[in-house]
Design an enzyme around this catalytic site. Sequence first.
Site, PDB file in Angstrom:
ATOM      1  N   ASP A  13      62.569  23.154  15.016  1.00  0.00           N
ATOM      2  CA  ASP A  13      62.127  21.848  14.523  1.00  0.00           C
ATOM      3  C   ASP A  13      62.477  20.703  15.466  1.00  0.00           C
ATOM      4  O   ASP A  13      62.737  19.579  15.026  1.00  0.00           O
ATOM      5  CB  ASP A  13      62.690  21.573  13.116  1.00  0.00           C
ATOM      6  CG  ASP A  13      62.327  22.659  12.143  1.00  0.00           C
ATOM      7  OD1 ASP A  13      61.216  23.203  12.267  1.00  0.00           O
ATOM      8  OD2 ASP A  13      63.155  22.983  11.269  1.00  0.00           O
ATOM      9  N   LYS A  16      58.385  20.685  18.819  1.00  0.00           N
ATOM     10  CA  LYS A  16      57.576  21.463  19.774  1.00  0.00           C
ATOM     11  C   LYS A  16      56.090  21.179  19.571  1.00  0.00           C
ATOM     12  O   LYS A  16      55.340  21.065  20.536  1.00  0.00           O
ATOM     13  CB  LYS A  16      57.853  22.968  19.603  1.00  0.00           C
ATOM     14  CG  LYS A  16      59.295  23.340  19.873  1.00  0.00           C
ATOM     15  CD  LYS A  16      59.564  24.807  19.595  1.00  0.00           C
ATOM     16  CE  LYS A  16      59.557  25.160  18.121  1.00  0.00           C
ATOM     17  NZ  LYS A  16      60.630  24.563  17.311  1.00  0.00           N
ATOM     18  N   GLY A  40      56.750  25.921  11.602  1.00  0.00           N
ATOM     19  CA  GLY A  40      55.992  24.789  11.070  1.00  0.00           C
ATOM     20  C   GLY A  40      55.959  23.746  12.161  1.00  0.00           C
ATOM     21  O   GLY A  40      56.974  23.113  12.437  1.00  0.00           O
ATOM     22  N   HIS A  41      54.830  23.633  12.847  1.00  0.00           N
ATOM     23  CA  HIS A  41      54.726  22.710  13.978  1.00  0.00           C
ATOM     24  C   HIS A  41      53.843  21.527  13.570  1.00  0.00           C
ATOM     25  O   HIS A  41      52.654  21.700  13.313  1.00  0.00           O
ATOM     26  CB  HIS A  41      54.167  23.424  15.208  1.00  0.00           C
ATOM     27  CG  HIS A  41      55.081  24.504  15.721  1.00  0.00           C
ATOM     28  ND1 HIS A  41      54.807  25.272  16.815  1.00  0.00           N
ATOM     29  CD2 HIS A  41      56.300  24.915  15.293  1.00  0.00           C
ATOM     30  CE1 HIS A  41      55.815  26.122  17.030  1.00  0.00           C
ATOM     31  NE2 HIS A  41      56.715  25.921  16.099  1.00  0.00           N
ATOM     32  N   GLN A 230      60.349  28.671  16.657  1.00  0.00           N
ATOM     33  CA  GLN A 230      61.805  28.737  16.461  1.00  0.00           C
ATOM     34  C   GLN A 230      62.510  28.198  17.722  1.00  0.00           C
ATOM     35  O   GLN A 230      61.991  27.299  18.337  1.00  0.00           O
ATOM     36  CB  GLN A 230      62.272  30.153  16.101  1.00  0.00           C
ATOM     37  CG  GLN A 230      61.829  30.612  14.728  1.00  0.00           C
ATOM     38  CD  GLN A 230      60.395  31.091  14.690  1.00  0.00           C
ATOM     39  OE1 GLN A 230      59.987  31.959  15.450  1.00  0.00           O
ATOM     40  NE2 GLN A 230      59.597  30.554  13.784  1.00  0.00           N
ATOM     41  N   LEU A 338      64.285  10.223  19.494  1.00  0.00           N
ATOM     42  CA  LEU A 338      65.277   9.244  19.935  1.00  0.00           C
ATOM     43  C   LEU A 338      65.280   8.033  18.998  1.00  0.00           C
ATOM     44  O   LEU A 338      66.323   7.461  18.702  1.00  0.00           O
ATOM     45  CB  LEU A 338      64.935   8.807  21.370  1.00  0.00           C
ATOM     46  CG  LEU A 338      65.867   7.791  22.002  1.00  0.00           C
ATOM     47  CD1 LEU A 338      67.248   8.392  22.227  1.00  0.00           C
ATOM     48  CD2 LEU A 338      65.308   7.277  23.319  1.00  0.00           C
TER      49      LEU A 338
HETATM   50  P1  GDP Z   1      58.609  21.873  15.540  1.00  0.00           P
HETATM   51  O1  GDP Z   1      58.784  22.983  14.578  1.00  0.00           O
HETATM   52  O2  GDP Z   1      59.543  21.984  16.702  1.00  0.00           O
HETATM   53  O3  GDP Z   1      57.203  21.667  15.974  1.00  0.00           O
HETATM   54  O4  GDP Z   1      59.051  20.545  14.762  1.00  0.00           O
HETATM   55  P2  GDP Z   1      58.641  20.152  13.252  1.00  0.00           P
HETATM   56  O5  GDP Z   1      57.208  19.771  13.217  1.00  0.00           O
HETATM   57  O6  GDP Z   1      59.103  21.194  12.301  1.00  0.00           O
HETATM   58  O7  GDP Z   1      59.588  18.915  13.001  1.00  0.00           O
HETATM   59  C1  GDP Z   1      59.552  17.773  13.810  1.00  0.00           C
HETATM   60  C2  GDP Z   1      59.248  16.551  12.934  1.00  0.00           C
HETATM   61  O8  GDP Z   1      59.539  15.363  13.639  1.00  0.00           O
HETATM   62  C3  GDP Z   1      57.787  16.433  12.553  1.00  0.00           C
HETATM   63  O9  GDP Z   1      57.691  15.812  11.308  1.00  0.00           O
HETATM   64  C4  GDP Z   1      57.210  15.533  13.652  1.00  0.00           C
HETATM   65  O10 GDP Z   1      56.059  14.828  13.233  1.00  0.00           O
HETATM   66  C5  GDP Z   1      58.354  14.595  13.860  1.00  0.00           C
HETATM   67  N1  GDP Z   1      58.517  14.052  15.216  1.00  0.00           N
HETATM   68  C6  GDP Z   1      58.289  14.649  16.407  1.00  0.00           C
HETATM   69  N2  GDP Z   1      58.684  13.848  17.414  1.00  0.00           N
HETATM   70  C7  GDP Z   1      59.180  12.718  16.846  1.00  0.00           C
HETATM   71  C8  GDP Z   1      59.781  11.524  17.354  1.00  0.00           C
HETATM   72  O11 GDP Z   1      59.982  11.338  18.549  1.00  0.00           O
HETATM   73  N3  GDP Z   1      60.200  10.609  16.436  1.00  0.00           N
HETATM   74  C9  GDP Z   1      60.049  10.793  15.098  1.00  0.00           C
HETATM   75  N4  GDP Z   1      60.488   9.842  14.293  1.00  0.00           N
HETATM   76  N5  GDP Z   1      59.483  11.897  14.588  1.00  0.00           N
HETATM   77  C10 GDP Z   1      59.073  12.848  15.451  1.00  0.00           C
HETATM   78  P1  IMO Z   2      59.874  26.160  14.042  1.00  0.00           P
HETATM   79  O1  IMO Z   2      58.953  26.920  14.969  1.00  0.00           O
HETATM   80  C1  IMO Z   2      63.666  26.078  11.960  1.00  0.00           C
HETATM   81  C2  IMO Z   2      65.164  29.887  10.459  1.00  0.00           C
HETATM   82  C3  IMO Z   2      65.258  30.092   8.961  1.00  0.00           C
HETATM   83  C4  IMO Z   2      66.463  31.018   8.886  1.00  0.00           C
HETATM   84  C5  IMO Z   2      66.270  31.915  10.111  1.00  0.00           C
HETATM   85  C6  IMO Z   2      65.588  33.235   9.820  1.00  0.00           C
HETATM   86  O2  IMO Z   2      59.155  25.267  13.106  1.00  0.00           O
HETATM   87  O3  IMO Z   2      60.939  25.468  14.828  1.00  0.00           O
HETATM   88  P2  IMO Z   2      63.069  33.895   9.262  1.00  0.00           P
HETATM   89  O4  IMO Z   2      62.166  33.446   8.158  1.00  0.00           O
HETATM   90  O5  IMO Z   2      62.563  33.585  10.627  1.00  0.00           O
HETATM   91  O6  IMO Z   2      63.504  35.313   9.137  1.00  0.00           O
HETATM   92  O7  IMO Z   2      64.428  33.027   9.047  1.00  0.00           O
HETATM   93  O8  IMO Z   2      65.474  31.163  11.024  1.00  0.00           O
HETATM   94  N1  IMO Z   2      63.830  29.497  10.956  1.00  0.00           N
HETATM   95  C7  IMO Z   2      63.536  28.273  11.397  1.00  0.00           C
HETATM   96  N2  IMO Z   2      64.265  27.152  11.419  1.00  0.00           N
HETATM   97  N3  IMO Z   2      62.418  26.076  12.472  1.00  0.00           N
HETATM   98  C8  IMO Z   2      61.691  27.205  12.484  1.00  0.00           C
HETATM   99  O9  IMO Z   2      60.510  27.306  13.118  1.00  0.00           O
HETATM  100  C9  IMO Z   2      62.218  28.366  11.887  1.00  0.00           C
HETATM  101  N4  IMO Z   2      61.755  29.614  11.692  1.00  0.00           N
HETATM  102  C10 IMO Z   2      62.760  30.309  11.134  1.00  0.00           C
HETATM  103  O10 IMO Z   2      65.475  28.879   8.300  1.00  0.00           O
HETATM  104  O11 IMO Z   2      67.639  30.286   9.076  1.00  0.00           O
HETATM  105 MG    MG Z   3      59.179  23.294  12.568  1.00  0.00          MG
END
Ligand code: GDP
Ligand code: IMO
Ligand code: MG
Length: 440
Positions: A13, A16, A40-41, A230, A338
């Site tokens: 999270d 990415k 979840g991207h 991840q 940031l």
């Molecule tokens: P990922 O799994 O690495 O793609 O990240 P997620 O989508 O799960 O979580 C990142 C969250 O932060 C999402 O809600 C994005 O829309 C948000 N996000 C990404 N970059 C920024 C940023 O620079 N500032 C803020 N405030 N939110 C951001």
């Molecule tokens: P993205 O790509 C954050 C965590 C779960 C748990 C562990 C194992 O959005 O960054 P699983 O269901 O993979 O067997 O769970 O990994 N986990 C993540 N945490 N972001 C993710 O994906 C994750 N995918 C799995 O919360 O701790």
């Molecule tokens: Mg995510």
Amino acid sequence: MPVTIVLGSQWGDEGKGKIVDLLAENCEYVARYQGGANAGHTIKLPDGREFVLHLIPSGIFHPGVFCIIGNGVVIDPVALREEIKMVEDAGVEVKGRLFISYNAHLIMPYHKQIDKASEARLSKSGDGKAVGTTGRGIGPAYEDKFARKGIRIVDLLDRNLLAEKLRQNIFEKNELLSKFYDSKDLCDVEQIIRDYEVFDQEMDPYITDTSLLLNKAIAEGKNVLLEGAQAALLDIDFGTYPYVTSSSPTAGGACTGLGIPPTSIDKVIGVVKAYSTRVGNGPFPTELLDSTGEGLRKAGREYGATTGRPRRCGWLDAVAVRYAVMINGIESIALTKLDVLSDMPEIKICTKYERVTDGKIIEHFTTNLKTLGAIRPIYESFSGWKKSELEGISKREDLPGNVKIYLDAIERELGAPLNIISIGAGRNETLVEQSLVGSL
Ligand code: GDP
Ligand code: IMO
Ligand code: MG
């Protein structure tokens, strides 16, 4: 022309999705190499619409980009079907642009059932703590893959063989579910065969030899992004085992998960959040269980994009990220969120750990849970800045002095340059070093 891996450097999270979407503008291909719908991207489009992708690569919102789901990904056809519909409903063409490896393994309903049953059992019994998985069937699907029992997309082509394999697997899984997990909810072989035959027809247009496709693209000099799901500290080998996911999000996973050689990789970009978060259980040295942690969760909207669970929050852990830099060969960092640190009176970075028993200084991360459970972070403190000071800024040079001091310290601690600095979820809320874009 470069082939660039973009991967998570913490516990997931990091943003990415945003970074891949941003860089995809200058690329022809984006390929996912591991994980499944546990990811979840999030992508925020310039018109303000927000989408969460679980399986489809984060380049799909750029019409000229081809997207590949590699052999290393475990595919839940139910999740994929929903996601294709979501993207098409948004007015984006998917057919002809999405390619799925015929060697990718399928997540079956019993994988999700076993994932949930196993977690429930671990939480209840004294056997150990649950991992806190996403419940998407990831672990059990990779177990079957490595036990050579998995069902691959290619298996959908031969109905008789598929039925035979499924019957064998379901017999075994039903025994496990009923006798070990005491579950009444068993799988119906014939129903699953019927469902997967329908999926087969639906998925048919997307299935191909993605390794061949990608190697040809690379040979033609196309710009290719390899998208990790991840992150390094959730890696099955290099993460905080057993509190990890069941795949290889680290750089090596890109080669095995896509069928491309290590010699084809030109660059590795590590996505680093300006603080730390973790969903699920497991060690988290810089976790803040106080109002500061709560403040980060609120300001960063730190709730899981897949499960909605509140994310655990803490300061940036440079010891952990240095380790991610080392094992992945990260030469370039995309620092995200940031802006979330704005308006905090004091900001900290953990630069070292101290062993509580004897005060020994630890500078290198370890995945030994016993050691991680007996350390305390040593912090360096920084003065904060106001959110209003970030408004309208498009170049790093124009950032306020306190932000620059914080960024310089991160570069010093991680030993890699911050070529991308994200100050908001949108594409244009990003300070990008032009040399990086030019090299993509
Ligand atoms: P990922 O799994 O690495 O793609 O990240 P997620 O989508 O799960 O979580 C990142 C969250 O932060 C999402 O809600 C994005 O829309 C948000 N996000 C990404 N970059 C920024 C940023 O620079 N500032 C803020 N405030 N939110 C951001
Ligand atoms: P993205 O790509 C954050 C965590 C779960 C748990 C562990 C194992 O959005 O960054 P699983 O269901 O993979 O067997 O769970 O990994 N986990 C993540 N945490 N972001 C993710 O994906 C994750 N995918 C799995 O919360 O701790
Ligand atoms: Mg995510």
